[in-house]
Design a protein around this motif. Sequence first.
Motif, PDB file in Angstrom:
ATOM      1  N   GLY A  73       0.749  -1.197  -0.069  1.00 54.92           N
ATOM      2  CA  GLY A  73       0.026  -0.011  -0.146  1.00 54.92           C
ATOM      3  C   GLY A  73       0.919   1.233  -0.008  1.00 54.92           C
ATOM      4  N   LEU A  74       1.831   1.254   0.808  1.00 61.27           N
ATOM      5  CA  LEU A  74       2.702   2.520   0.917  1.00 61.27           C
ATOM      6  C   LEU A  74       3.591   2.536  -0.488  1.00 61.27           C
ATOM      7  CD1 LEU A  74       4.689   2.739   4.247  1.00 61.27           C
ATOM      8  CD2 LEU A  74       2.822   4.067   3.167  1.00 61.27           C
ATOM      9  N   ASP A  75       4.026   1.381  -0.841  1.00 62.55           N
ATOM     10  CA  ASP A  75       4.741   1.522  -2.155  1.00 62.55           C
ATOM     11  C   ASP A  75       4.026   2.060  -3.304  1.00 62.55           C
ATOM     12  OD1 ASP A  75       7.179   0.753  -1.792  1.00 62.55           O
ATOM     13  OD2 ASP A  75       7.111  -1.068  -2.428  1.00 62.55           O
ATOM     14  N   VAL A  76       2.840   1.926  -3.621  1.00 67.72           N
ATOM     15  CA  VAL A  76       1.868   2.334  -4.801  1.00 67.72           C
ATOM     16  C   VAL A  76       1.507   3.585  -4.401  1.00 67.72           C
ATOM     17  CG1 VAL A  76       2.003   0.146  -5.506  1.00 67.72           C
ATOM     18  CG2 VAL A  76       0.049   0.854  -4.432  1.00 67.72           C
ATOM     19  N   ALA A 133      -0.590   5.524  -7.006  1.00 73.11           N
ATOM     20  CA  ALA A 133      -1.830   5.363  -7.003  1.00 73.11           C
ATOM     21  C   ALA A 133      -2.757   6.670  -7.010  1.00 73.11           C
ATOM     22  CB  ALA A 133      -2.601   4.775  -6.020  1.00 73.11           C
ATOM     23  N   LEU A 134      -2.508   7.695  -6.296  1.00 71.98           N
ATOM     24  CA  LEU A 134      -2.900   9.002  -6.182  1.00 71.98           C
ATOM     25  C   LEU A 134      -2.947   9.743  -7.294  1.00 71.98           C
ATOM     26  CD1 LEU A 134      -1.542  10.272  -2.481  1.00 71.98           C
ATOM     27  CD2 LEU A 134      -3.715   9.938  -3.032  1.00 71.98           C
ATOM     28  N   ILE A 135      -1.710   9.777  -8.013  1.00 74.06           N
ATOM     29  CA  ILE A 135      -1.667  10.479  -9.386  1.00 74.06           C
ATOM     30  C   ILE A 135      -2.394   9.925 -10.365  1.00 74.06           C
ATOM     31  CG2 ILE A 135       0.134  11.614 -10.857  1.00 74.06           C
ATOM     32  CD1 ILE A 135       2.221  11.860  -8.678  1.00 74.06           C
ATOM     33  N   ALA A 136      -2.423   8.654 -10.652  1.00 73.98           N
ATOM     34  CA  ALA A 136      -3.066   8.018 -11.721  1.00 73.98           C
ATOM     35  C   ALA A 136      -4.642   8.441 -11.629  1.00 73.98           C
ATOM     36  CB  ALA A 136      -3.034   6.570 -11.260  1.00 73.98           C
ATOM     37  N   LEU A 137      -5.218   8.798 -10.522  1.00 72.04           N
ATOM     38  CA  LEU A 137      -6.742   9.167 -10.474  1.00 72.04           C
ATOM     39  C   LEU A 137      -6.717  10.332 -11.401  1.00 72.04           C
ATOM     40  CD1 LEU A 137      -7.293   8.554  -6.964  1.00 72.04           C
ATOM     41  CD2 LEU A 137      -8.098   7.083  -8.629  1.00 72.04           C
ATOM     42  N   LEU A 165       6.472   7.542 -15.447  1.00 76.52           N
ATOM     43  CA  LEU A 165       6.166   6.575 -16.427  1.00 76.52           C
ATOM     44  C   LEU A 165       5.476   5.698 -15.778  1.00 76.52           C
ATOM     45  CD1 LEU A 165       9.617   6.411 -18.332  1.00 76.52           C
ATOM     46  CD2 LEU A 165       7.287   7.317 -19.079  1.00 76.52           C
ATOM     47  N   ALA A 166       5.792   5.422 -14.677  1.00 79.08           N
ATOM     48  CA  ALA A 166       4.909   4.282 -13.699  1.00 79.08           C
ATOM     49  C   ALA A 166       3.447   4.669 -13.605  1.00 79.08           C
ATOM     50  CB  ALA A 166       5.449   4.180 -12.363  1.00 79.08           C
ATOM     51  N   LEU A 195       2.903  -7.017  -8.006  1.00 79.84           N
ATOM     52  CA  LEU A 195       4.207  -7.370  -9.086  1.00 79.84           C
ATOM     53  C   LEU A 195       5.497  -7.023  -7.954  1.00 79.84           C
ATOM     54  CD1 LEU A 195       3.776  -7.241 -12.659  1.00 79.84           C
ATOM     55  CD2 LEU A 195       4.433  -9.293 -11.276  1.00 79.84           C
ATOM     56  N   ARG A 196       5.277  -5.681  -7.799  1.00 76.83           N
ATOM     57  CA  ARG A 196       6.484  -5.239  -7.122  1.00 76.83           C
ATOM     58  C   ARG A 196       6.894  -5.910  -5.812  1.00 76.83           C
ATOM     59  NH1 ARG A 196       8.866   0.025  -7.548  1.00 76.83           N
ATOM     60  NH2 ARG A 196       9.663   0.618  -5.531  1.00 76.83           N
ATOM     61  N   THR A 197       5.756  -6.148  -4.837  1.00 73.56           N
ATOM     62  CA  THR A 197       5.947  -6.759  -3.480  1.00 73.56           C
ATOM     63  C   THR A 197       6.354  -8.134  -3.780  1.00 73.56           C
ATOM     64  OG1 THR A 197       4.033  -5.407  -2.970  1.00 73.56           O
ATOM     65  CG2 THR A 197       4.494  -7.016  -1.297  1.00 73.56           C
ATOM     66  N   ALA A 198       5.649  -8.893  -4.561  1.00 72.60           N
ATOM     67  CA  ALA A 198       6.146 -10.259  -4.896  1.00 72.60           C
ATOM     68  C   ALA A 198       7.585 -10.339  -5.221  1.00 72.60           C
ATOM     69  CB  ALA A 198       5.245 -10.881  -6.103  1.00 72.60           C
ATOM     70  N   LEU A 199       7.922  -9.343  -6.327  1.00 70.58           N
ATOM     71  CA  LEU A 199       9.394  -9.577  -6.773  1.00 70.58           C
ATOM     72  C   LEU A 199      10.553  -9.164  -5.646  1.00 70.58           C
ATOM     73  CD1 LEU A 199       8.745  -8.050 -10.237  1.00 70.58           C
ATOM     74  CD2 LEU A 199       9.624 -10.521  -9.545  1.00 70.58           C
ATOM     75  N   ILE A 200      10.024  -8.227  -4.726  1.00 70.80           N
ATOM     76  CA  ILE A 200      11.063  -7.758  -3.788  1.00 70.80           C
ATOM     77  C   ILE A 200      11.026  -8.716  -2.652  1.00 70.80           C
ATOM     78  CG2 ILE A 200      11.220  -6.071  -1.751  1.00 70.80           C
ATOM     79  CD1 ILE A 200      10.015  -3.766  -3.817  1.00 70.80           C
TER      80      ILE A 200
END
Lengths: 316, 495
Positions: A40-43, A47-51, A243-244, A276-281
């Motif tokens: 949740g913290l990571d994205v 997440a905020l800007i994507a809205l 980009l993300a 994905l990010r969390t799983a990979l980390i």
Amino acid sequence: MKRLLRWESALFVLLVLIAVIGSAATGGLFLTGNSLFHLGLDVGEIALIALPLTLVIVAAEIDLSVASVLGLSSALIGTLWNAGWPLEAILPFVLVVGALCGAFNGFLVTKLGLPSLAVTIGTLALYRGLALVVLGDQAVADFPYSYTQFGTAPIPGTWIPYPMVLFVLLAVVFGLLLHATAFGRAVFAIGANEEAARFSGIRVKRTKLILFTLTGAVSSLAGVVYTLRFVSARADNGTGLELAVVAAVLLGGVSIFGGRGTIFGVILAVLVLGGLRTALILGDTSTEVLTLVTGILLLASVLAPAVTKRLTRGTS
Amino acid sequence: MVIALAEVSKSFGAVRALREVSLTLTAGRAHALLGENGAGKSTLIKVLAGVHRPDSGQLLLDGAPARFASPADAKAAGVAVIYQEPTLFGDLSVAENVAMGRHPTRRGGMIDVAAMREQAEELFARLGVDIDPRRPARGLSIADQQLVEIAKALGSDARVIIMDEPTAALSGTEVRRLFGVVGALREHGAAVLFVSHRIDEVFELCQEATVLRDGGFVWSGPLHEQTPDSVVRLMVGRDLDALFPKQEVAAGETVLSVRRLTREGVFTDVSFDVKAGEILALAGLVGAGRSEIARAVFGVDKPDGGQVLVRGKRIRAGSPGAAMSAGIGFVPEDRRQQGLVLDASIERNAALASLNRLSRLGFVRSRDERSLARDWAVKLQLKFAHLTDPVAVLSGGNQQKVVLAKWLSRRPAVLIVDEPTRGIDVGTKAEVHRLLSELAAQGVAILMISSELPEVLGMADRVLVVREGRTVAELARAEADEERIVLAATGVAVA
């Protein structure tokens, strides 16, 4: 509409897959409160800007300056804190500056009729440059704990990070704005056919100006979240994050050509990318792989509609 | 015989677009393809052009069965299609456009510019037209662009030239010139297939015709066996009482006043009034500035001077919103680009101009949005499957009904209609005319722009003729006739 629903179902399946494979590969570590908190913290900022950016892209525009506005916001927080301002004054101030940055983008796009891609590549450099002018290369980190815990600790008794609450709130606001209001109808119409929108009495320029302003304000808010999360105000905070964010919006099924997309799809896409990010980390994979996977997903999301179109045409 | 279709059928899913249609094109003859929108004309053209492959039936090339696997095959066999809106490369010269795909080269592979130019000049000479091959294609009128396409087809030795509604966007003189070119093509032995909604043109230009209705074959033969009325009956399958039924309505008070409206370089000092119950037509050549005047009245373009008043109240210039609040509605010229959001649903399109009225606190009441669309779909006899379908799937005539619904649902005091029946079939055309007449009877002031003189003469109470951005003549219904309008529009003084 149906196409989009199918798209969102696909994202949902992808999300479940990530959760299952992630849990299996990490021995159940993935679906623990602690990893979800970090997810949740990571994205959070993305997440905020994507809205608001979803609305901009549905209106067939783009804003690439979002991460620079985030950086400028962070730099301002640092400078003003050093100058002795209280955070209660700093935070509203940087939000206003962010809105002004967005409005300036909007002004260049609507009043001068410049393409938003060119304008916001320009302001991407401009706002980042301003951030460096404001704070230089120093880092400001001595913020009071009462504020930084907002970015570093979960809500007591849960695994939910505070920024997530902010995101849910704004997701509801932007979801309603896009899908239930006259303003949202106008945004879709502008993105699908700007001329027809104008011929229907829709105030195209004003609508776009509002969208860019909102995007600036929310990017600045993301700057606040970022600064408190890392307890560090720096001018280069969030470099390259645009980009993300664009990837999340497009993966969410929003058409890069405008006129199509849902907030719900973008929320799912944010979760997919975060998962994905969390799983990979957790799986101790390097972040380069993450960038690679993000790129592949982005390409897939842009290619998928074209491929399905060709397939359906082939069968008719 | 050059090319022929024998009992060709083609279906798309459950829709049978063509049913056992036969058609023969002969060298040196112009053949008209007639039918309402949705009759199957486009599908038939696409079969000839190699875009679609027939499900059954045969394609005959010089009497022998043939098969076009792709548009390239059709092109190689000498079939060329000229579309209504040509697609040229704007930044390339006219000569390069004509030579596209088969540039003459010198040794070493360099393009022989001089030969290319000569080739274009020679082709234009054969067609009897005068276009400078050296100029860029951008900025050519639509009529000239079509001629460039025709020259290109001729240059690639096309023997069959299909013209899909070429005259829809042309003015009177341009149509005459195109007819001359078709004559030249016939002399050179080409077979021409001509698609048009304008029956009078068809009778003037073509020797034979094929009529389709709902995908089925109705009639094919020499045109001298038919009259315009009988052809229309074949197309619609029923008698049309009258094509242009404008009722006499006693004009009320002045609703729309335009005073000395000017847009530099486009139109100058345009003034007129439209009364309640009246239809005022703006006539003139394409490019005379009629649509531009309408756009400025509605506020899509900002005029440089002058005023627009509704019921004596001046409205803010350059604001469609202000014009709409004052009660003006505008059915624009280009339905697909300006009138509709093609990918959006029927209901979204119908409601697009009424969003404020349909929402409370900014939230759209989607039930009201839907009932607006449903009510008007019934009133205008819209043919559709679901209100949530994109308008792109509707036929041209039904799309125009959606545009009309969008504006009529606002109950406008002034309705501006720009080419209201362009590219729509005869049956729907009569419906639109009846509708406009009813609106006038209800006291709506109507400003109509039309390039079709029969429409102008049938519908208008007064005709204002525009030439080169100025109003040059005003004719009352009783004194308006084709000759007077054409004389005024082309610049010959009217006594």
